[in-house]
Write an enzyme that holds these catalytic residues in place. Structure first.
Site, short mmCIF file in Angstrom:
data_model
loop_
_atom_site.label_atom_id
_atom_site.label_comp_id
_atom_site.label_asym_id
_atom_site.label_seq_id
_atom_site.Cartn_x
_atom_site.Cartn_y
_atom_site.Cartn_z
N CYS A 87 5.35 -6.98 -0.78
CA CYS A 87 6.81 -6.83 -0.75
C CYS A 87 7.11 -5.86 0.38
O CYS A 87 6.32 -5.73 1.31
CB CYS A 87 7.36 -6.36 -2.09
N GLN A 88 8.21 -5.16 0.32
CA GLN A 88 8.54 -4.22 1.40
C GLN A 88 7.72 -2.94 1.30
O GLN A 88 7.20 -2.46 2.29
CB GLN A 88 10.03 -3.89 1.39
#
Length: 117
Positions: free
Chosen positions: A85-86
């Site tokens: 994810c980020q």
């Protein structure tokens, strides 16, 4: 007394979020890149479509975290899964969802796309 119980519950909550789940391994960006050409590995980016379209890496397909439970049947439980994810928070949640659905070899990329440079 109630204060101590409340403190213990709060600490237990945070500890449960930190302790890795059996079958989920945190890996570095470099370790994820090393798996990049292995056809036996599935790469899932659980960021939103907007985040994914803004910047992504080739081996990862986008399945936003909110859509993961509905799309889980499109994944192969017999293959390894690398989740990103980020920052690593949503991918940790995604890894736990995959684990609950019978996936056994799950890798979470530490630092997420923020570290993928």
């Amino acid at each position: 007394m109630i204060t101590w119980i409340l403190i213990i519950l709060i600490v237990a909550f945070f500890v449960s979020r930190i302790i890795p789940v059996k079958g989920i391994t945190n890996i570095t960006v470099q370790e994820a890149k090393n798996k990049g050409k292995d056809k036996r590995v599935q790469f899932i980016d659980v960021r939103t479509s907007g985040e994914y379209n803004g910047y992504n890496s080739k081996p990862f397909m986008n399945i936003p975290l909110s859509n993961l439970p509905a799309k889980i049947d499109t994944l192969d439980k017999n293959k390894e899964v690398v989740v990103i994810c980020q920052s690593g928070m949503r991918s940790t949640r995604a890894a736990k969802i995959l684990k609950k659905h019978g996936f056994n070899k799950i890798y979470n990329v530490k630092g997420g796309m923020s570290a993928w440079k």
